[in-house]
Design a protein around this motif. Structure first.
Motif, PDB file in Angstrom:
ATOM      1  N   LEU A  47       0.836  -1.221   0.000  1.00 31.34           N
ATOM      2  CA  LEU A  47       0.000   0.000   0.000  1.00 31.34           C
ATOM      3  C   LEU A  47       0.863   1.260   0.000  1.00 31.34           C
ATOM      4  N   TYR A  80      -2.135  -3.902  -9.728  1.00 36.34           N
ATOM      5  CA  TYR A  80      -2.210  -4.285  -8.322  1.00 36.34           C
ATOM      6  C   TYR A  80      -3.313  -5.314  -8.147  1.00 36.34           C
ATOM      7  N   PRO A  82      -5.312  -6.783  -5.197  1.00 35.73           N
ATOM      8  CA  PRO A  82      -5.514  -6.712  -3.750  1.00 35.73           C
ATOM      9  C   PRO A  82      -5.844  -8.091  -3.169  1.00 35.73           C
ATOM     10  N   ALA A  85      -9.668  -9.694  -3.513  1.00 34.72           N
ATOM     11  CA  ALA A  85     -10.414  -8.668  -4.242  1.00 34.72           C
ATOM     12  C   ALA A  85     -11.763  -9.223  -4.672  1.00 34.72           C
ATOM     13  N   THR A  86     -12.818  -8.469  -4.398  1.00 32.74           N
ATOM     14  CA  THR A  86     -14.142  -8.886  -4.829  1.00 32.74           C
ATOM     15  C   THR A  86     -14.544  -7.965  -5.963  1.00 32.74           C
ATOM     16  N   LEU A  87     -14.526  -8.491  -7.148  1.00 35.56           N
ATOM     17  CA  LEU A  87     -14.989  -7.659  -8.259  1.00 35.56           C
ATOM     18  C   LEU A  87     -16.513  -7.552  -8.150  1.00 35.56           C
ATOM     19  N   TYR A  88     -17.146  -6.826  -9.078  1.00 28.42           N
ATOM     20  CA  TYR A  88     -18.588  -6.580  -8.921  1.00 28.42           C
ATOM     21  C   TYR A  88     -19.379  -7.871  -9.131  1.00 28.42           C
ATOM     22  N   HIS A  90     -22.512  -8.358  -9.514  1.00 34.32           N
ATOM     23  CA  HIS A  90     -23.649  -8.311 -10.446  1.00 34.32           C
ATOM     24  C   HIS A  90     -23.201  -8.237 -11.909  1.00 34.32           C
ATOM     25  N   LEU A  91     -21.884  -8.228 -12.110  1.00 31.98           N
ATOM     26  CA  LEU A  91     -21.366  -8.223 -13.486  1.00 31.98           C
ATOM     27  C   LEU A  91     -20.676  -9.553 -13.769  1.00 31.98           C
ATOM     28  N   TYR A  99     -14.944  -3.074 -17.422  1.00 36.52           N
ATOM     29  CA  TYR A  99     -15.135  -1.884 -16.605  1.00 36.52           C
ATOM     30  C   TYR A  99     -13.814  -1.420 -15.986  1.00 36.52           C
ATOM     31  N   PHE A 100     -13.117  -2.348 -15.322  1.00 33.37           N
ATOM     32  CA  PHE A 100     -11.875  -1.939 -14.650  1.00 33.37           C
ATOM     33  C   PHE A 100     -10.809  -1.493 -15.647  1.00 33.37           C
ATOM     34  N   GLU A 132     -21.338 -13.312  -8.952  1.00 39.22           N
ATOM     35  CA  GLU A 132     -21.908 -13.743  -7.665  1.00 39.22           C
ATOM     36  C   GLU A 132     -22.055 -15.265  -7.617  1.00 39.22           C
ATOM     37  N   LEU A 146      -7.217  -9.586 -14.585  1.00 38.83           N
ATOM     38  CA  LEU A 146      -7.273  -8.123 -14.661  1.00 38.83           C
ATOM     39  C   LEU A 146      -5.876  -7.518 -14.499  1.00 38.83           C
TER      40      LEU A 146
ATOM     41  N   HIS B   3     -18.726   3.236 -20.136  1.00 32.39           N
ATOM     42  CA  HIS B   3     -18.628   2.132 -19.184  1.00 32.39           C
ATOM     43  C   HIS B   3     -19.329   2.466 -17.872  1.00 32.39           C
ATOM     44  N   LYS B  10     -26.559  -1.509 -14.770  1.00 29.93           N
ATOM     45  CA  LYS B  10     -26.480  -2.850 -14.183  1.00 29.93           C
ATOM     46  C   LYS B  10     -26.655  -2.803 -12.657  1.00 29.93           C
ATOM     47  N   ARG B  12     -28.727  -2.535  -9.749  1.00 31.24           N
ATOM     48  CA  ARG B  12     -30.156  -2.667  -9.472  1.00 31.24           C
ATOM     49  C   ARG B  12     -30.633  -1.682  -8.402  1.00 31.24           C
ATOM     50  N   ALA B 152     -16.180  -3.677   0.208  1.00 36.78           N
ATOM     51  CA  ALA B 152     -16.103  -4.824  -0.710  1.00 36.78           C
ATOM     52  C   ALA B 152     -14.664  -5.130  -1.113  1.00 36.78           C
ATOM     53  N   GLY B 153     -13.714  -4.344  -0.649  1.00 38.13           N
ATOM     54  CA  GLY B 153     -12.303  -4.593  -0.963  1.00 38.13           C
ATOM     55  C   GLY B 153     -11.903  -4.137  -2.356  1.00 38.13           C
ATOM     56  N   ARG B 154     -12.711  -3.252  -2.962  1.00 38.24           N
ATOM     57  CA  ARG B 154     -12.412  -2.820  -4.333  1.00 38.24           C
ATOM     58  C   ARG B 154     -11.805  -1.427  -4.398  1.00 38.24           C
ATOM     59  N   LEU B 157      -8.275  -1.109  -5.577  1.00 38.85           N
ATOM     60  CA  LEU B 157      -8.180  -1.582  -6.962  1.00 38.85           C
ATOM     61  C   LEU B 157      -8.691  -0.494  -7.922  1.00 38.85           C
ATOM     62  N   THR B 160      -6.137   2.294  -7.978  1.00 39.93           N
ATOM     63  CA  THR B 160      -4.947   1.931  -8.754  1.00 39.93           C
ATOM     64  C   THR B 160      -5.257   1.897 -10.240  1.00 39.93           C
ATOM     65  N   SER B 161      -6.433   1.347 -10.572  1.00 33.74           N
ATOM     66  CA  SER B 161      -6.778   1.234 -11.992  1.00 33.74           C
ATOM     67  C   SER B 161      -6.995   2.603 -12.617  1.00 33.74           C
TER      68      SER B 161
END
Lengths: 243, 418
Positions: A47, A80, A82, A85-88, A90-91, A99-100, A132, A146, B3, B10, B12, B152-154, B157, B160-161
């Motif tokens: 970090l 990076y 993490p 890491a929990t991406l979205y 719902h996607l 997206y990222f 999910e 990613l 995007h 998306k 909801r 959510a731990g994002r 990320l 950085t992105s």
């Protein structure tokens, strides 16, 4: 040529010192693993390199740039991953990656995404499903994809094999080696002694915010797992190394 | 941008809040349009009946005094073409009065009472949705923008992105606010098209709503930070919402009401009625003296036959004197209402919800100014009625129902006069 340079780094969090003057460097094309137990300061180091935490004393630089001087430039050069890491959720995988990557102003074709998802071995039929429905390992594979798709010279990976099954770990390690062979610099933090020994050129052992050991060389010699394991249990106070 | 837009459609939860915004605004507009339609229908019906009743009443009369006594005249304040959006004073002050040639002030204020249905939270009209619900929806759309990503731990990320995440938050906030704004604005314009509202009015209302949306968006963006959890952010923001949208406006009104005392409308009615009732028992010349101070034209027409106890001219003179007696109270009442309104107007700069509501009421001609203008139009009309009737009553002119029907001044409301 040095890609990551950490000199006498001291970092404080909530007024308490968590890194006490650690010093190491990572060369271009090298895989360096920071090994340590919980609270050793591994993630804090990453970090700080990314400019999320201020440097209390000492210095850090990536490709000669200090995060405090130009954090955006640093982040442009670094992918990076993490921890957990929990991406979205719902996607789906494509949408998440799209997206990222768009945040990094990158636009890749579906074929390019597929090629990388293939590399991390994410099943084809899962790619269009919402994340999910994914297992922890599948989510981790997308996160790794990613990081790879960012196509940066430096990769900072926080517990990259967390949640992966042994076969996937082997494949991941091979992938890391091939990236290093392409000239990418990889700094990963982990508490997996065996995994680190398998993939890293050098290993730094962290304990209580101090670098208590350095193993390996840039000469491609294999690191002896038993030696590191012994040092890990003795010097970090861990009762047993996680494998 | 593309995007982020894809990301939004998306999401909801975000879509749900926007749908709720659209449904609430649409319901408010439809209820408003329906209420305006009912008021217009009622007024059209009353205007028709008013004419018929006047014809029947006048046909049955034989002198001007009786004719003036029994004939009612409808006065009304029709809803404007934007009233559907903000009912304002129309909910608490009368927008129609049937008046006679009798003392007027009592007739104006005899229905002066708060509408208990709307006394507390107000009507569910568009201005209510815009001023009260919009901030709440903005809070629900934005409170967890950054803290949710951290949980959510994002967050790291994303940072950085994106290099600099400010651009991401700005884009996300803008799209959410834009979506909400459109969801709220579309029903307003639909209502405007149905009602034939001038484009300039709709544009002014849209601008007011835009400024209000941006104000709340900026406030939520500044307060909801990543150092707090989403639930802590939500707690802070709902507290602020409650303070700014409910507590502060109520405190403003209470403070202003306390600092500017307002005579009771009922007292005006009582004062005027007592003056009229007392007039039966006091010498006629006392009444005429007071009357002639204002109407010296009729000095030579106020003599009376000693044997005759009742005369219409005397009756209407003491009705007029009743109004004169209540005049100071009535003026104070109006002045105090104007003063309160002006003070609340100034003070509402610290309560954006009140400010928006007042702006919409101003555009809809449903504010205090419009309500007082309607009252003044009744006074003007009553003056015209008196001016028309006095020569006939004081000069004992022969009665003609045809002349009465054709010549009695007709009420013209503020909009018709324009």
């Amino acid at each position: 040529m040095t890609a990551i340079d950490v000199k006498d780094l001291k970092v404080e969090r909530s007024g308490k010192a968590v890194l006490h003057g650690i010093r190491f460097s990572v060369q271009v094309g090298e895989v360096f693993a920071l090994l340590g137990g919980n609270g050793a300061g591994k993630s804090t180091t990453l970090l700080t390199l990314l400019g999320f935490l201020p440097v209390a004393a000492g210095s850090v630089s990536l490709n000669g740039i200090s995060p405090s001087a130009n954090v955006k430039k640093i982040r442009d050069q670094v992918a990076y991953l993490p921890e957990a890491a929990t991406l979205y959720p719902h996607l789906n995988a494509y949408e998440n990656l799209g997206y990222f990557l768009s945040l990094s102003k990158l636009k890749l074709s579906k074929a390019e995404l597929d090629a990388t998802l293939e590399k991390v071995d994410l099943q084809t039929d899962a790619r269009s499903q919402k994340m999910e429905t994914y297992s922890k390992g599948m989510r981790q594979k997308v996160s790794i994809a990613l990081a790879l798709l960012r196509d940066t010279p430096i990769l900072l990976l926080d517990e990259p094999t967390s949640g992966l099954d042994p076969v996937a770990i082997d494949e991941f390690n091979r992938l890391v080696r091939s990236l290093a062979a392409e000239g990418r610099t990889i700094l990963m933090v982990t508490h997996d002694v065996y995994g680190a020994c398998q993939v890293a050129d050098r290993i730094g052992l962290l304990r209580g915010g101090e670098l208590v050991g350095l193993f390996g060389s840039n000469e491609g010699q294999k690191i002896d797992t038993q030696t590191v394991h012994k040092a890990f249990t003795e010097r970090t106070g861990a009762k047993r190394a996680v494998s | 941008m593309r995007h982020e837009f894809f990301f939004l459609i998306k999401d909801r939860a975000a879509l749900l809040w926007m749908t709720i915004a659209f449904i609430s605004a649409m319901m408010a507009v439809l209820l408003g349009v329906s209420e305006v339609y009912q008021q217009r229908t009622a007024l059209a019906e009353l205007q028709k009946l008013d004419r018929v009743e006047r014809e029947l009443t006048l046909d049955a009369q034989s002198d001007w005094g009786n004719a003036a006594y029994y004939t009612f005249h409808l006065t009304y304040d029709p809803p404007s073409d934007f009233a559907f959006a903000a009912f304002g004073e129309r909910d608490v002050s009368p927008w129609k009065h049937r008046i006679r040639m009798l003392a007027l002030e009592g007739q104006i204020y005899e229905t002066d009472a708060d509408n208990p249905d709307f006394a507390l939270i107000g009507r569910f009209d568009y201005s209510f949705v815009a001023a009260l619900l919009t901030p709440l929806l903005i809070i629900l759309l934005l409170y967890d923008l950054r803290s949710g990503e951290l949980a959510a731990g994002r967050l790291n990320l994303i940072k950085t992105s994106a290099g600099q995440a400010k651009r991401v938050w700005l884009m996300r906030s803008t799209l959410r606010l834009g979506g909400l704004y459109l969801a709220l604005l579309t029903p307003l314009w639909i209502g405007g098209v149905i009602e034939g509202t001038p484009t300039s009015t709709l544009l002014s209302a849209s601008l007011a709503l835009l400024i209000y949306t941006l104000f709340w968006g900026a406030l939520v963006y500044l307060i909801a930070n990543e150092r707090r959890t989403g639930s802590a952010n939500l707690t802070y923001l709902t507290g602020i919402w409650l303070l700014v949208c409910a507590v502060l406006p109520a405190l403003l009104v209470l403070t202003v009401n306390k600092s500017v005392s307002l005579p009771n409308g009922g007292d005006i009615v009582l004062t005027q009625r007592e003056a009229v009732n007392d007039a039966w028992d006091i010498p006629k010349d006392v009444t005429y003296k007071a009357f002639l101070e204002r109407h010296p034209t009729w000095t030579d027409f106020t003599g009376w036959d000693g044997d005759k106890g009742f005369e219409w001219k005397w009756y209407y003179a003491f009705q007029q004197v009743g109004d004169q007696k209540a005049e100071a109270l009535s003026q104070n009442y109006r002045k105090a209402r104007e003063q309160r309104d002006a003070l609340i107007g100034k003070a509402s700069f610290i309560s954006p919800a009140s400010l928006l509501q007042r702006q919409l009421e101003k555009l809809a001609h449903t504010d205090m100014k419009a309500s007082l203008a309607y009252e003044e139009s009744i006074r003007d009309y009553h003056k015209q009625l008196r001016k028309w009737h006095y020569p006939r009553i004081f000069s004992n002119k022969p009665f003609s129902s045809d002349a009465a029907l054709a010549e009695i001044p007709k009420y013209q409301n503020v909009l018709e006069r324009k």
